[in-house]
Design a protein around this motif. Structure first.
Motif, PDB file in Angstrom:
ATOM      1  N   VAL A  40      32.054   9.221  38.263  1.00  0.00           N
ATOM      2  CA  VAL A  40      33.012   8.309  37.639  1.00  0.00           C
ATOM      3  C   VAL A  40      33.958   7.692  38.664  1.00  0.00           C
ATOM      4  CG1 VAL A  40      34.860   8.144  35.923  1.00  0.00           C
ATOM      5  CG2 VAL A  40      32.880   9.582  35.479  1.00  0.00           C
ATOM      6  N   ILE A  47      35.640   0.023  35.479  1.00  0.00           N
ATOM      7  CA  ILE A  47      36.084   0.431  34.142  1.00  0.00           C
ATOM      8  C   ILE A  47      37.463  -0.159  33.843  1.00  0.00           C
ATOM      9  CG2 ILE A  47      36.741   2.416  32.716  1.00  0.00           C
ATOM     10  CD1 ILE A  47      34.653   4.056  34.227  1.00  0.00           C
ATOM     11  N   ARG A  48      38.332  -0.121  34.821  1.00  0.00           N
ATOM     12  CA  ARG A  48      39.687  -0.683  34.654  1.00  0.00           C
ATOM     13  C   ARG A  48      39.634  -2.169  34.317  1.00  0.00           C
ATOM     14  NH1 ARG A  48      42.128  -1.066  40.148  1.00  0.00           N
ATOM     15  NH2 ARG A  48      40.615  -2.774  40.150  1.00  0.00           N
ATOM     16  N   ASP A  50      37.099  -3.941  33.104  1.00  0.00           N
ATOM     17  CA  ASP A  50      36.365  -4.256  31.884  1.00  0.00           C
ATOM     18  C   ASP A  50      37.168  -3.913  30.634  1.00  0.00           C
ATOM     19  OD1 ASP A  50      34.281  -5.105  30.279  1.00  0.00           O
ATOM     20  OD2 ASP A  50      33.199  -3.207  30.392  1.00  0.00           O
ATOM     21  N   LEU A  51      37.813  -2.747  30.641  1.00  0.00           N
ATOM     22  CA  LEU A  51      38.530  -2.290  29.444  1.00  0.00           C
ATOM     23  C   LEU A  51      40.026  -2.558  29.513  1.00  0.00           C
ATOM     24  CD1 LEU A  51      36.768   1.144  28.741  1.00  0.00           C
ATOM     25  CD2 LEU A  51      36.181  -1.134  27.891  1.00  0.00           C
ATOM     26  N   THR A  61      40.668   8.895  32.470  1.00  0.00           N
ATOM     27  CA  THR A  61      39.210   8.823  32.387  1.00  0.00           C
ATOM     28  C   THR A  61      38.582  10.015  33.096  1.00  0.00           C
ATOM     29  OG1 THR A  61      39.355   6.399  32.412  1.00  0.00           O
ATOM     30  CG2 THR A  61      37.211   7.373  32.866  1.00  0.00           C
ATOM     31  N   GLN A 109      39.528   1.804  25.365  1.00  0.00           N
ATOM     32  CA  GLN A 109      39.965   2.989  26.091  1.00  0.00           C
ATOM     33  C   GLN A 109      40.016   4.231  25.200  1.00  0.00           C
ATOM     34  OE1 GLN A 109      43.777   1.846  27.642  1.00  0.00           O
ATOM     35  NE2 GLN A 109      44.886   2.479  25.803  1.00  0.00           N
ATOM     36  N   LEU A 112      36.503   5.664  24.938  1.00  0.00           N
ATOM     37  CA  LEU A 112      36.066   6.237  26.206  1.00  0.00           C
ATOM     38  C   LEU A 112      36.739   7.576  26.468  1.00  0.00           C
ATOM     39  CD1 LEU A 112      34.485   6.022  28.849  1.00  0.00           C
ATOM     40  CD2 LEU A 112      36.422   4.748  29.810  1.00  0.00           C
ATOM     41  N   THR A 170      26.738   1.318  39.407  1.00  0.00           N
ATOM     42  CA  THR A 170      27.797   0.361  39.085  1.00  0.00           C
ATOM     43  C   THR A 170      27.504  -1.011  39.681  1.00  0.00           C
ATOM     44  OG1 THR A 170      29.412   2.162  39.016  1.00  0.00           O
ATOM     45  CG2 THR A 170      30.274  -0.070  39.211  1.00  0.00           C
ATOM     46  N   TRP A 175      29.057  -0.151  34.862  1.00  0.00           N
ATOM     47  CA  TRP A 175      29.642   1.185  34.786  1.00  0.00           C
ATOM     48  C   TRP A 175      29.111   1.974  33.592  1.00  0.00           C
ATOM     49  CZ3 TRP A 175      32.212   2.755  30.448  1.00  0.00           C
ATOM     50  CH2 TRP A 175      32.738   1.785  29.612  1.00  0.00           C
ATOM     51  N   HIS A 176      28.646   1.292  32.557  1.00  0.00           N
ATOM     52  CA  HIS A 176      28.123   1.993  31.374  1.00  0.00           C
ATOM     53  C   HIS A 176      26.974   2.936  31.749  1.00  0.00           C
ATOM     54  CE1 HIS A 176      30.421  -0.581  28.576  1.00  0.00           C
ATOM     55  NE2 HIS A 176      30.164  -1.558  29.430  1.00  0.00           N
TER      56      HIS A 176
END
Length: 489
Positions: A40, A47-48, A50-51, A61, A109, A112, A170, A175-176
């Protein structure tokens, strides 16, 4: 040679192959769990973005996984002893795989973070009893030593590979996929484990449950880990750190007292009376605390000081799992077979410490190939020797009915030791870097100076671990270090 003798030979060979396949399946599960703890980190910026996570929520996270994982290992290991290590492992694997699918599908978020929490629970239940199942899988001493070497590589190599795999997935996909990748692996491992692992039955929950002890230790470890991972951001003198730490100490002290008087203790006192169990856990806590710092600050040094991209920084770690694989699966078993696990441990720790001393020479003017790279190879060699022998010693004095909880204790020590070590080293890095900046030192040089301080202290952790190993660990009677604690049902 009679027909019966021939049939017996082929039957024994088939049984050995089945046991080795079981060890490989358990090691694959360990790789998946350990890899997820590190994969991660590389994907956090994606992730930051995108969300739209804030810095505080972005940290969670990681923390939402670490807290339940560290807190539930001991309880999960004991449940395996009481119910069935096989079925508890399969239940945890199913939960972890489902939570991974949930995390990969998250589009906000809240989803997740909830998925990561469930992942942590599933990871703890999956991995708590793995070492116990590995050491009971192979009855012949040299096979068992090699099996522990394979599992040791899975534990260490999975962590190093997490950085590499996270960067590749990634960059190439999204990232998914750092979460989706667990689903097919979990399905394959689950099917193979169902077919290969023998059915074992514990004494039953009613015969061995200590609900009060379980609540005390789980709450104590969870609160302690929470306080530690927030120490750097909140400060060591903050109410969160001091208050959470104090309550954690009270809860864990209550748990220790409870185990002395409970009719059916969660951790039987006979386990903690073993010098090898106590010594191996203390050595591991110090060693892993230093290595968590190595993993974290070396990645930062490669990116912030040497200017590597996340993908290249991840690929720069490839020598570590490669060396650990060769050493833990070939060199360590031979050393353990010839000299014993204690001497092997006392040999590997100074090599690991030497790697930290080499790493403490890093600076902006020294490239990867003359600083980080050689030090990483030396450290991986020392760790590849030490970890399998330490695992063997930790399980050498354990009775069959306690193998799961002892395995859970070993994993708990790993998580708590890593959290403590990283918190202490992070504080040192911050203080040293700020002091150098105040003196007018350039940014890259100030960061490198902070990392050097962490690597020196990490080497000190390993040196203390070596002293503890020499004082507490003892050689098991002939055959015990490589003998399984029980033959599977």
């Amino acid at each position: 040679m009679s027909e019966g003798t021939v049939m017996s030979y082929f039957s024994a060979a088939a049984d050995l192959r089945r046991r080795w396949l079981a060890v490989l399946v358990l090691s694959a599960a360990q790789v998946m769990i350990v890899l997820d703890q590190n994969i991660v980190n590389v994907a956090l910026p994606a992730i930051r973005d995108d969300l739209g996570l804030s810095p505080g929520n972005l940290v969670w996270t990681v923390n939402a996984y670490v807290i339940p994982f560290g807190g539930l290992l001991l309880l999960a290991g004991r449940l395996g002893d009481l119910i069935s290590r096989k079925y508890v492992f399969l239940a945890g694997l199913a939960l972890f795989s489902a939570a991974s699918l949930w995390a990969g599908s998250a589009d906000d978020q809240t989803g997740l973070l909830l998925a990561r929490f469930v992942q942590g629970v599933g990871g703890a239940v999956t991995s708590a009893g793995l070492l116990g199942m590995v050491v009971t899988s192979l009855p012949e001493p040299r096979h068992r030593a090699r099996a522990i070497g394979v599992f040791g590589f899975a534990s260490a190599g999975g962590g190093a590979l997490g950085t590499v795999v996270g960067g590749v997935l990634t960059d190439a996909l999204s990232w998914h996929w750092i979460f989706f990748i667990n689903v097919p692996i979990g399905v394959v491992v689950g099917v193979m484990a169902w077919r290969l692992l023998p059915v074992d039955r514990g004494v039953g929950v009613r015969a061995g449950a200590d609900v009060v002890g379980a609540v005390l230790v789980t709450a104590g470890v969870v609160l302690g880990v929470y306080a530690l991972i927030n120490a750097e951001s909140q400060g060591w003198g903050s109410a969160v750190t001091l208050g959470g730490g104090a309550v954690s100490v009270v809860l864990l002290t209550g748990f220790a007292l409870r185990q002395r008087f409970a009719t059916t203790p969660l951790v039987p006192t006979r386990v903690l009376r073993s010098r090898n169990v106590v010594g191996a856990n203390l050595v591991q806590a110090l060693m892993v605390g230093a290595l968590f710092g190595f993993m974290f600050f070396t990645v930062l040094h490669l990116q912030q000081v040497l200017g590597f991209s996340p993908l290249i920084a991840g690929l720069a770690f490839l020598p570590a799992p490669a060396v650990i694989a060769v050493v833990s699966m070939t060199v360590a078993p031979r050393l353990m077979h010839r000299f014993g696990a204690r001497r092997t441990t006392l040999t590997g720790l100074p090599i690991l410490a030497a790697g930290f001393v080499m790493l403490a020479q890093v600076s902006p003017g020294l490239g990867y190939e003359v600083s980080v790279g050689p030090a990483m190879v030396v450290m991986a060699f020392g760790f590849g020797i030490t970890m399998p022998s330490l695992m063997s010693l930790a399980m050498s004095d354990v009775a069959a009915e306690d193998s799961g909880v002892t395995s859970g204790l070993f994993n708990t020590t790993q998580q708590v030791g890593g959290a403590v070590g990283l918190a202490v080293l992070s504080t040192l890095v911050g203080a040293r870097t700020e002091a150098l900046r105040a003196e007018g030192v350039a940014e890259a040089a100030a960061l490198a100076g902070g990392y050097r301080a962490a690597f020196w202290l990490g080497g000190g952790f390993v040196a203390v671990a070596w002293l503890i190993a020499g004082l507490l660990l003892r050689a098991a009677p002939a055959g015990r270090e490589s003998r399984p604690v029980a033959t599977p049902a």
